[in-house]
Design a protein around this motif. Sequence first.
Motif, short mmCIF file in Angstrom:
data_model
loop_
_atom_site.label_atom_id
_atom_site.label_comp_id
_atom_site.label_asym_id
_atom_site.label_seq_id
_atom_site.Cartn_x
_atom_site.Cartn_y
_atom_site.Cartn_z
N LEU A 35 86.00 87.81 52.23
CA LEU A 35 87.07 88.27 51.52
C LEU A 35 88.50 87.68 51.39
CD1 LEU A 35 87.22 92.10 52.35
CD2 LEU A 35 86.56 91.26 50.24
N MET A 36 88.68 86.77 52.66
CA MET A 36 89.55 85.97 52.85
C MET A 36 89.86 84.97 51.81
SD MET A 36 89.91 85.12 56.65
CE MET A 36 89.48 86.37 57.84
N GLU A 37 88.95 84.57 51.22
CA GLU A 37 88.76 83.49 50.03
C GLU A 37 89.19 84.22 48.81
OE1 GLU A 37 87.00 79.93 50.35
OE2 GLU A 37 86.26 80.25 52.48
N THR A 38 88.54 85.40 48.48
CA THR A 38 88.82 86.04 47.36
C THR A 38 90.47 86.19 47.32
OG1 THR A 38 86.94 87.25 47.64
CG2 THR A 38 88.22 87.84 45.92
N ALA A 39 90.86 86.81 48.53
CA ALA A 39 92.43 87.12 48.58
C ALA A 39 93.32 86.21 48.41
CB ALA A 39 92.69 87.72 50.07
N ARG A 40 92.87 85.03 48.96
CA ARG A 40 93.65 83.65 48.88
C ARG A 40 93.76 83.44 47.16
NH1 ARG A 40 91.27 78.22 49.87
NH2 ARG A 40 89.48 79.15 48.94
N ASP A 41 92.56 83.19 46.36
CA ASP A 41 92.43 83.04 45.10
C ASP A 41 93.12 83.95 44.47
OD1 ASP A 41 90.94 80.89 46.04
OD2 ASP A 41 88.85 81.82 45.05
N ASP A 42 93.02 85.24 44.70
CA ASP A 42 93.89 86.31 44.00
C ASP A 42 95.29 85.95 44.35
OD1 ASP A 42 93.66 88.60 42.65
OD2 ASP A 42 93.05 89.93 44.24
N ALA A 43 95.77 85.67 45.45
CA ALA A 43 97.15 85.41 45.62
C ALA A 43 97.70 84.42 44.76
CB ALA A 43 97.49 85.22 47.21
N ALA A 44 96.89 82.98 44.68
CA ALA A 44 97.36 82.09 44.07
C ALA A 44 97.66 82.19 42.55
CB ALA A 44 96.52 80.90 44.21
N LEU A 45 96.63 83.11 41.92
CA LEU A 45 96.34 83.43 40.66
C LEU A 45 97.70 84.52 40.17
CD1 LEU A 45 94.53 83.19 38.21
CD2 LEU A 45 93.61 85.52 38.74
N LEU A 46 97.88 85.31 40.99
CA LEU A 46 98.99 86.03 40.95
C LEU A 46 100.37 85.49 40.74
CD1 LEU A 46 97.80 89.15 43.23
CD2 LEU A 46 98.12 89.44 40.68
N LEU A 47 100.46 84.55 41.72
CA LEU A 47 101.63 83.94 41.53
C LEU A 47 102.01 82.85 40.33
CD1 LEU A 47 102.49 83.25 45.37
CD2 LEU A 47 103.67 84.81 43.99
N ALA A 48 100.86 82.34 39.92
CA ALA A 48 100.89 81.59 38.99
C ALA A 48 101.14 82.32 37.63
CB ALA A 48 99.40 81.03 38.71
N ARG A 49 100.78 83.47 37.51
CA ARG A 49 101.02 84.24 36.21
C ARG A 49 102.43 85.10 36.50
NH1 ARG A 49 95.88 87.89 36.07
NH2 ARG A 49 94.18 86.58 35.35
N ASP A 50 102.95 85.36 37.62
CA ASP A 50 104.06 85.96 37.54
C ASP A 50 104.80 85.42 38.60
OD1 ASP A 50 106.16 87.86 37.88
OD2 ASP A 50 104.96 89.51 38.11
N ALA A 51 105.46 84.25 38.73
CA ALA A 51 106.02 83.68 40.00
C ALA A 51 107.07 84.56 40.78
CB ALA A 51 106.49 82.28 39.53
N GLY A 52 107.71 85.24 39.88
CA GLY A 52 108.76 86.30 40.39
C GLY A 52 108.16 87.49 40.87
N LEU A 53 106.96 87.78 40.66
CA LEU A 53 106.46 89.07 41.01
C LEU A 53 107.30 90.05 40.12
CD1 LEU A 53 105.26 89.15 44.76
CD2 LEU A 53 103.95 88.81 42.41
#
Length: 703
Positions: free
Chosen positions: A658-676
């Motif tokens: 799950l850690m790996e998935t979470a890492r990828d997820d986090a990276a993707l989220l910030l790439a799409r929406d840097a300012g959340l």
Amino acid sequence: MRPDLLNPLFQPLTSLPGVGPRTAPKLEKLVGPAGEAARGAVVLDLLFHIPTGLIDRSHEALVESAPEGAIVTLRVHVDRHRPTPPQSRAPYRISVHDESGELTITYFRADKGWLEKLYPLGETVLVSGRVERFNGTLQMSHPDHVVLEAEADKLPRIEPVYPMTEGVGGRLIARLADAALSRLPSLPEWLDEAHRRREGWPTFAEALRHLHKPEEPDTTDQPSPALTRLAYDELLANQLALALVRRQLKGVTSRPRLPTGDIARRLRAALPFHLTASQESAIADAVADLSAPSRMVRLIQGDVGSGKTMVALFAAAAAVEAGGQVAVMAPTELLARQHARSMSGLAEAAGLRLALLTGADKGKGRRETLERIAAGDVDIVVGTHALFQSTVEFSNLTLAVVDEQHRFGVHQRLALSAKGSTTDLLVMTATPIPRTLMLAYFGDMDVSRLTEKPAGRKPIATVTVPQERIGEIVGRIGSAIRLEGAKVYWVCPLVEESESIDLAAAEERYADLRQHFGDDVALVHGRMKAAEKDAAMARFKAGEAHILVATTVIEVGVDVPDATIMVIEHAERFGLAQLHQLRGRVGRGDKSSACVLLYKGPLGETAKARLNVMRDTEDGFRIAEEDLKLRGGGELLGTRQSGMPGFRFVRAEHHGALMETARDDAALLLARDAGLAGPRGEALRLLLYLFGRDEAVRLIRAG
Ligand code: ADP
Ligand code: MG
């Protein structure tokens, strides 16, 4: 600012019904604040205090066929009350029966009136508890639950079992959890819906409800979807925070620092040995980072004795060549002193000006050192981590080296980045952390691994010996000292989580060994003044004392290359990581070394397995993996609690993938929406608050 939506969850525990000034502190201690948050316990922490197991009372049994010792629910008719006779210590007995047989329910020191109400004569009741056979009759002592048949639905069929503490029982926690659940606001989903459905995970609120008010018994020993969901939330919060910190750290463009190579050349000329290939490549990594325009954020991961200090020294040399100052920080004063000692000779030969600064330096000497640092007359400042919290003014700090840090949380990183906005960062850890855990604690930090030990090292012969044969060991040590001038570490048992008791054990052993060896024994422990510690270490180093009795203060980093024997008493009480660290104190020179693990039997399965691993291998990464299997992540990272420090729901042994998935997820989220800033971003901010990663929220760039 925390979104108002979350306010109900961040009320103090005393806002819950029935939590007064007496219960609150105990409850607070039990449920603690979540994650890395620095605040008192709140309602949310109670929700995060999840049951560790379930009791299944759904199974209704017949008296005769009730399995002894198991928890069952019985539907019985109340036949007779037999109160305790005066002056007797016998229990109050209630005779009941069902169609299959008879049972006696017993209570010690219970109120007659209360029991008569609870068990009305002639009525049918449901009792739930453990059935035992006593003197040939079936008995249930102090049932957990008793309800009238008419109120059968009041009996909890599946009951959560909570970690408890004196004065805070399971029923109280269940009641409070119930109250806390009713305060749970409706929250937007922060996970990807498709991902959530695919995994079969409930929503955040549903997950908490499932866990506190389970409706089905546990059928596997795998974490439930509800628990996995929360673990994922926690990991995602963690990875998002780490990614935000990384962006902050890396994003600051530092001027490239171009090393000339002059000092490095002088260092090399002064070195009494050749660097290992791992050391060379770690140094090259660090130098490349320094020369790049973005900030260095690098972790040097290397087993004990792999020679991390040299990497630090060469990185420092490169930073100084480029005109900067370097701070080297160790977790303890002892280590700081030792670093200073082991670097100063080489540093001097290479023309590097080094100063030591610790809490022990006071008055005029300290002022002078501070002035020299501020004036730029010092190149490398070695000290404890307090260096960064204190008011030390550098003239031009460009590199911070943090040594032996097991846990390097968001908080610590931010403290560092606040100090010098473009300070390059090199973290060194001696714990061979498996890849999965690396991710959880360091995120996507750049890593250099030192995979080989310096040449010429001999293997350490490890034996396990029962404590009863301690006399024999003392005898052998005596001859090793006489014949070869061996130097011996003697590490004392960890008796309790209390330093004073550890200390007593060490002092006793010290006195004991002095009877055999007289002044040839020195003692070092955590309560000694720095000067006393130094004196004891110096005597050992100089060979004035051949035996050094120590508590675990010597665990990390102490370096006496010609020490060849390590004795660890009550080795069964130490974790693998600790044993590995301790053993790493010997086998540092060119002589063969030995490690004696004294244990007190009988050994449990885990203890036995641990000692066997130690006997079988010296490979730190393998030991770390074994440790993970045996104990989960807690021990590995140097704490004695199980689970992973800083995490509520994540279990290293279950959630690695799950850690790996979470890492990828986090990276993707910030790439799409840097300012959340989008709707999902808003939801993710809530997640960061819920899991105590508030500090990271401040790093979110506007827009
Ligand atoms: P650790 O990685 O545990 O911090 P140290 O840096 O303390 O290891 O190094 C352990 C010992 O090995 C020190 O005495 C150091 O001088 C020595 N050492 C370091 N590198 C080498 C090398 N390449 N060859 C031989 N000895 C080395
Ligand atoms: Mg070291």
